[in-house]
Motif scaffolding. Structure first.
Motif, PDB file in Angstrom:
ATOM      1  N   ARG A   3      38.716  38.960  29.376  1.00  0.00           N
ATOM      2  CA  ARG A   3      38.275  38.064  30.683  1.00  0.00           C
ATOM      3  C   ARG A   3      39.533  38.453  31.562  1.00  0.00           C
ATOM      4  NH1 ARG A   3      37.596  32.109  29.526  1.00  0.00           N
ATOM      5  NH2 ARG A   3      39.633  32.465  28.912  1.00  0.00           N
ATOM      6  N   ASP A   4      40.819  38.342  31.039  1.00  0.00           N
ATOM      7  CA  ASP A   4      41.730  38.485  31.862  1.00  0.00           C
ATOM      8  C   ASP A   4      41.904  39.619  32.744  1.00  0.00           C
ATOM      9  OD1 ASP A   4      42.916  35.926  31.424  1.00  0.00           O
ATOM     10  OD2 ASP A   4      44.902  36.613  30.601  1.00  0.00           O
ATOM     11  N   ALA A  16      41.566  37.998  25.993  1.00  0.00           N
ATOM     12  CA  ALA A  16      42.137  39.340  26.965  1.00  0.00           C
ATOM     13  C   ALA A  16      41.411  39.795  27.669  1.00  0.00           C
ATOM     14  CB  ALA A  16      43.063  40.032  26.011  1.00  0.00           C
ATOM     15  N   CYS A  30      40.164  35.785  21.639  1.00  0.00           N
ATOM     16  CA  CYS A  30      41.367  35.756  22.331  1.00  0.00           C
ATOM     17  C   CYS A  30      41.181  35.591  23.982  1.00  0.00           C
ATOM     18  CB  CYS A  30      42.458  36.733  21.940  1.00  0.00           C
ATOM     19  SG  CYS A  30      42.162  38.250  22.676  1.00  0.00           S
TER      20      CYS A  30
END
Ligand code: SF4
Lengths: 246, 480
Positions: free
Chosen positions: B371-372, B369, B367
């Protein structure tokens, strides 16, 4: 009076829409035509190769990717009713074909032409009101690859707000994955279900009658659980709402 | 090396999902962790945060690209400051080095500040065996040590323990019954630990950063225990991986903005301890000896792989665990080795061997997330994909771990999707095959895997009466 030249877009329907949800493809074509876009459908298309790519079968993904590069070589724009397949073509193809002197540039060229459906409407056609109307409360699930690989976050919401009569409610913790993840959903059904349960709880909290998204895959996942549990919320692709269906 | 249970991820995750207590705990606590991070970023402003992330990433990249140079610089500086630098290829060597130091100096009591690398080495059991008592001084680690478990989370090792769990543990293990609240428990731990702290002859720490230009080891803590460990005992041994290197004190400023905010949402932690060698003649306290043990233990393999190298940029803040919906469901222990969560799913397979951890790279919906939220923008999903590719296609047969069934499915899928004609034919056959399965227009059960793993909780839509390509060919394509 000068008229702007007609925009031509090739539809990449995605394998899922072709086989399971053709009505989504029909809606996309209708919405685009209503905006004056000339739509074509290269008949040789099948799958972008993402399911293989995500499972680690890179060579097989490249094989399918080559077919796509060929099918859409002459398109002006390529419109994809899926954030995840659009991300495959826009973001991952250039990486996949990076060290191929012949296909590398082709992948780059395709990447520049590919747009996810909502992104195409807002960014290329510059419309947020497509003239649709819908009576009811609707919430929106931002699919992961659409959001994080393509950076599309505002476009779908803007389009929903442009629908006459539609009551848009934000989905709490919307940006959290629904647990689909392709083969992940069958490799780890328990974890996937845990994530899906959280998503369903949040959907129910909104009180919406319709859950929409830009990816038929997530909608199939969430929708499959909604019907299984008899929860009275319909999972509908954004394109369908934009034709006033739903 | 720490016991490897990565092979059991499948089973361990099912067990975690069935553990109601664990599930309610994870459900309650994970959201708050990330909430604090988000607030801290808002306060700093997201633009500044982005700038810092880019800077932090660039510094890490630069340092690892020039690792030889900075290692040498660090070596020279630490030595000039009067410390000793040791290099260990693997966990075994690292244990021997630490053991040798303790044995030759007759050390008996070691107080420890949090160190994940010492977990990699299973240092505590080793020390106990040779007659050195190791005492964890970070409260969470202390709880874990009493419970004889491994950390559940990189920065909150005992987050899976409720107040009641800890109360019971303290009653059993340190004979302190009826402790009601966290303050009382912390107080009890402090009393026990204080006696150890003043009598210890050995201090063991990890490192958050190693500053090459000054030869400084930097510890970031919230309890002040790190400071005790580095100043009271006469011998200090700090154990860490080479990826903790950064060039200068100026660079440290960037990471001191990134780490506390990403980890706990703090602007700065309560304590930041700098160690630059043993006590000098005019110092009031400090160790007589300072040893820095730099451990490889698989890190060179990560460094050499251009696709996985950036996993070494990790500053172990835990933000990717806090946001990960998979970690939220299975918790830390299921991952089966020292590093859990998204970053663990990348580094553990390389450190313990991909053949022992083939399930980890697949334990993600990709998904993104993680890395974000990562303060160093580490592209974890890309690395998980790379590992999946190694598992499916590696020319090295020890790395290739894919079932025949999966391989056949991939080949079959490729074949099917290579021919629109074959696809149309299969569609028609599929329509016939699905007929007996339909209930009110939906497929409710398919009795064989992998489909059964879908239909156990979700309905499946049937193949459409006409695929889109047919609708287009017959009608839609001719309209305007
Ligand atoms: S990968 Fe990034 S987010 Fe995860 S622990 Fe490391 S630095 Fe933090």
């Amino acid at each position: 009076m000068s008229q702007s030249p007609q925009i031509k877009a090739s539809l990449f329907a995605t394998c899922l829409v072709d086989q399971l949800f053709p009505e989504v493809g029909e809606s996309v074509v209708r919405v685009l035509r209503r905006q004056g876009v000339e739509v074509d459908f290269p008949p040789d298309q099948t799958c972008c190769g993402q399911p293989l790519f995500n499972s680690g079968f890179r060579k097989d993904a490249i094989h399918l990717g080559r077919r796509v590069l060929k099918s859409f070589a002459h398109s002006q724009y390529v419109v994809v009713p899926s954030g995840s397949c659009a991300a495959m073509m826009k973001v991952f193809y250039p990486e996949l074909f990076d060290d191929d002197p012949e296909l590398g540039p082709q992948a780059k060229a395709l990447s520049d032409k590919v747009y996810e459906f909502s992104q195409f409407l807002v960014k290329v056609l510059d419309v947020t009101d497509v003239g649709a109307s819908y009576q009811g409360k609707v919430t929106y699930h931002p699919a992961c690859h659409l959001l994080r690989e393509l950076g599309v976050s505002k476009e779908p919401e803007a389009l929903l707000r442009g629908v006459t009569g539609l009551d848009y409610v934000e989905l709490p913790e919307g940006a959290t994955c629904c647990g689909f993840g392709g083969t992940f959903s069958v490799k780890y059904p328990g974890i996937s279900e845990g994530m899906l349960n959280d998503k369903l709880d949040n959907v129910v909290k909104t009180g919406a009658q319709v859950l929409t998204a830009c990816d038929s895959s997530c909608l199939m996942h969430i929708g499959g659980a909604l019907t299984r549990r008899g929860i009275d919320v319909k999972a509908v692709h954004l394109a369908q709402l934009l034709t006033g269906e739903g | 090396m720490a016991e490897v249970k990565t092979q059991e991820f499948q089973r361990a995750s099912v067990k975690a999902l069935a553990d109601a207590k664990l599930q309610s705990l994870l459900g309650r606590s994970m959201g708050t962790f990330d909430g604090a991070r988000q607030e801290a970023i808002e306060e700093l402003t997201p633009q500044r945060w982005e700038e810092m992330r880019e800077k932090g990433r660039a510094i890490k990249r630069h340092t690892l690209d020039n690792l030889d140079y900075y290692l040498e610089l660090l070596y020279d500086r630490v030595t000039q400051n009067g410390g000793q630098v040791h290099f260990a290829r693997d966990a075994q060597e690292a244990r021997n080095i630490v053991g040798q130091i303790a044995r030759s100096r007759g050390l008996k009591l070691a107080i420890k500040s949090k160190s994940m690398v010492s977990e990699e080495m299973s240092l505590n059991p080793y020390l106990e065996e040779m007659g050195v008592e190791p005492v964890e001084t970070d409260l969470g680690e202390y709880i874990i040590q009493l419970a004889q478990e491994t950390p559940f989370h990189i920065i909150a090792p005992a987050m899976h323990k409720t107040k009641e769990d800890v109360s019971q543990l303290f009653e059993e293990k340190i004979q302190r019954p009826n402790l009601k609240n966290i303050e009382e428990m912390a107080g009890a731990a402090r009393e026990v630990l204080r006696e150890k702290l003043v009598n210890a002859d050995m201090g063991i720490t990890g490192a958050n950063f190693l500053v090459a230009e000054t030869g400084t080891l930097v510890l970031v803590t919230n309890e002040g225990n790190g400071r005790f460990c580095t100043s009271v005992p006469r011998v200090l041994v700090s154990i860490t991986g080479m990826e903790k290197l950064i060039p200068s004190l100026e660079d440290l400023g960037v990471f001191m903005r990134l780490l506390p905010r990403a980890a706990t949402g703090q602007r700065i932690t309560s304590y930041v301890t700098h160690v630059s060698g043993p006590r000098r003649s005019d110092d009031e306290d400090g160790p007589e000896e300072f040893h820095l043990v730099i451990v490889d233990n698989g890190r060179s393999r990560l460094l050499q792989d251009p696709d996985l190298r950036e996993s070494l940029y990790c500053i172990r803040c835990g933000a990717c665990l806090n946001i990960c919906p998979v970690y939220h469901k299975v918790g830390g222990h299921a991952y089966g080795w020292v590093y859990p969560g998204p970053i663990g799913a990348v580094v553990s397979p390389v450190m313990v061997g991909l053949n022992k951890a083939k399930d980890l790279p697949h334990a993600s919906s990709l998904c993104g997330a993680c890395r974000d939220v990562c303060p160093i923008k580490i592209n974890i999903p890309r690395m998980l994909l790379k590992l999946r590719t190694q598992l499916a296609e590696s020319s090295d047969s020890t790395q290739r771990k894919v079932s025949i069934g999966e391989k056949l499915m991939a080949k079959g899928y490729r074949r099917l999707m290579s021919s629109p004609k074959l696809l149309s034919l299969t569609h028609r056959l599929g329509r016939l095959a699905q007929r007996p399965l339909l209930r009110k227009g939906l497929i409710r059960t398919i009795p064989f895997p992998p489909f059964s793993r879908w239909t156990r909780s979700r309905d499946l839509p049937p193949l459409a009466s006409k695929p889109f390509r047919q609708i287009w060919a017959e009608k839609l394509g001719k309209e305007r």
